[in-house]
Design an enzyme around this catalytic site. Sequence first.
Site, PDB file in Angstrom:
ATOM      1  N   ARG A  24       0.850  -1.195   0.000  1.00  0.00           N
ATOM      2  CA  ARG A  24       0.000   0.000   0.000  1.00  0.00           C
ATOM      3  C   ARG A  24       0.878   1.234   0.000  1.00  0.00           C
ATOM      4  O   ARG A  24       1.048   1.910   1.011  1.00  0.00           O
ATOM      5  CB  ARG A  24      -0.951  -0.036   1.188  1.00  0.00           C
ATOM      6  CG  ARG A  24      -2.096  -1.004   0.959  1.00  0.00           C
ATOM      7  CD  ARG A  24      -3.115  -0.978   2.058  1.00  0.00           C
ATOM      8  NE  ARG A  24      -4.357  -1.589   1.633  1.00  0.00           N
ATOM      9  CZ  ARG A  24      -5.384  -1.830   2.436  1.00  0.00           C
ATOM     10  NH1 ARG A  24      -5.315  -1.501   3.709  1.00  0.00           N
ATOM     11  NH2 ARG A  24      -6.484  -2.391   1.967  1.00  0.00           N
ATOM     12  N   GLN A  50      -0.981   2.251  -5.971  1.00  0.00           N
ATOM     13  CA  GLN A  50      -2.416   2.410  -5.753  1.00  0.00           C
ATOM     14  C   GLN A  50      -3.249   1.849  -6.898  1.00  0.00           C
ATOM     15  O   GLN A  50      -4.287   1.225  -6.677  1.00  0.00           O
ATOM     16  CB  GLN A  50      -2.757   3.889  -5.541  1.00  0.00           C
ATOM     17  CG  GLN A  50      -2.403   4.399  -4.153  1.00  0.00           C
ATOM     18  CD  GLN A  50      -2.803   5.846  -3.968  1.00  0.00           C
ATOM     19  OE1 GLN A  50      -2.935   6.610  -4.933  1.00  0.00           O
ATOM     20  NE2 GLN A  50      -2.990   6.251  -2.728  1.00  0.00           N
ATOM     21  N   ASP A  82      -3.791  -1.873  -6.512  1.00  0.00           N
ATOM     22  CA  ASP A  82      -4.300  -2.331  -5.220  1.00  0.00           C
ATOM     23  C   ASP A  82      -5.633  -3.057  -5.400  1.00  0.00           C
ATOM     24  O   ASP A  82      -6.707  -2.468  -5.256  1.00  0.00           O
ATOM     25  CB  ASP A  82      -4.443  -1.136  -4.279  1.00  0.00           C
ATOM     26  CG  ASP A  82      -4.803  -1.556  -2.855  1.00  0.00           C
ATOM     27  OD1 ASP A  82      -5.049  -2.754  -2.629  1.00  0.00           O
ATOM     28  OD2 ASP A  82      -4.842  -0.669  -1.977  1.00  0.00           O
ATOM     29  N   SER A 133      -8.158  -3.157  -2.393  1.00  0.00           N
ATOM     30  CA  SER A 133      -8.983  -1.964  -2.239  1.00  0.00           C
ATOM     31  C   SER A 133     -10.062  -1.878  -3.307  1.00  0.00           C
ATOM     32  O   SER A 133     -11.214  -1.532  -3.016  1.00  0.00           O
ATOM     33  CB  SER A 133      -8.112  -0.706  -2.284  1.00  0.00           C
ATOM     34  OG  SER A 133      -7.301  -0.622  -1.126  1.00  0.00           O
ATOM     35  N   TYR A 162      -2.924  -1.103   8.118  1.00  0.00           N
ATOM     36  CA  TYR A 162      -3.848  -2.114   8.614  1.00  0.00           C
ATOM     37  C   TYR A 162      -4.068  -1.948  10.115  1.00  0.00           C
ATOM     38  O   TYR A 162      -3.253  -1.373  10.828  1.00  0.00           O
ATOM     39  CB  TYR A 162      -3.301  -3.526   8.351  1.00  0.00           C
ATOM     40  CG  TYR A 162      -3.207  -3.889   6.895  1.00  0.00           C
ATOM     41  CD1 TYR A 162      -4.321  -4.299   6.192  1.00  0.00           C
ATOM     42  CD2 TYR A 162      -1.982  -3.827   6.216  1.00  0.00           C
ATOM     43  CE1 TYR A 162      -4.236  -4.643   4.843  1.00  0.00           C
ATOM     44  CE2 TYR A 162      -1.885  -4.162   4.877  1.00  0.00           C
ATOM     45  CZ  TYR A 162      -3.016  -4.576   4.190  1.00  0.00           C
ATOM     46  OH  TYR A 162      -2.928  -4.910   2.871  1.00  0.00           O
TER      47      TYR A 162
END
Length: 378
Positions: free
Chosen positions: A124, A129, A132, A135, A232
């Site tokens: 992350r 991004q 990801d 996500s 996290y």
Amino acid sequence: MAVSIAILKETWPGEARVAASTETVKKWTGAGLTVAIETGAGIAAAITDDAYLAAGATIAPNAASALSNADIVLKVRGPSADEIAALKTGAIVVALLDAHREKDTVQALAAKGATAYAMEFVPRITRAQVMDALSSQANLAGYRAVIEAASAYGKAFPMMMTAAGTVAPAKVFIMGVGVAGLQAIATARRLGAVVTATDVRPATKEQVESLGAKFVAVEDEEFKQAETSGGYAKEMSAEYKAKQAALVTAHIAKQDIVITTALIPGRAAPILVTRDQVASMKPGSVLIDLAAPQGGNVEGCKADEIVDSNGVRIIGFSNIVTRIASDASALYAKNLLAFVGLLVDKDGVLNPDNEDEILKAALVTHGGAVVHPALQPK
């Protein structure tokens, strides 16, 4: 010779997603790569073989045919034993391998000599991004969780003032405010519910309140330190859990819908809602547990089942995003498009640099061995 990509039809039970969209196929073929797609791979996600053909792909009659010359194999879930057996020497496999739990698949990939990357291990960081996948899929999971809750709940979500009387708004409590939780908050708010949320990470309070929901948490010193450098949630102490439970127990008893989303990578899901808390809820209330694949956040939850506890329904989804397969596939395909850009250079040559911080973090098997640090025997 052009780099060849294979897209297979998912064999995991109930999996409707596919690892390529027509848009990503056009990007690859436009860059000089070849794409072979197993027939029917996209049907469950509303993408026909003809649509893939129009985008420049070839259609293979079966998985073995698609894999025969594939340099890169892209999947949603990890490959089956038959698919692994059909891989050519030195093939690269990229998928959501669920590597912590699907150890046999990881070992089989290593034994085959495949280089395998787990999309769930993409770090992350800002540069990653667009890759990801956790996500992109969690965002849709949070949305769909509210839709499923609204379907299961026997009343309306928004307040309605009518000549026949007033309908009270639904009270929705989101437990775990990651990507899924934030989307669940936003969706429940759009449907007119009164929304509250909780999380052990202090940074989420502002996010929750920015979406118009109320934040519920014990805000002590442990709470202020309860986030890893990777973003996290940390596993909380027994003492903190007891204090948090005392705070939320009375709150849960007043809720119509509870949605739990808390997961810790490589660990069993933490219990957020006890049997006693479930028992305190009104008949007709609904709990949606997105952590069901890792044991569930709700005591009594069973994956892919609806458990009735004195009129309170506990619904556990092991793969909720497959219920919105078209959009989930499109987003995941974009994640893979960016990831493949690290494997194939600008000249169209297969040239992965496993010292690149993204590839290094995602690399699971290479050179006949399981190489990811988190998967080594303790």
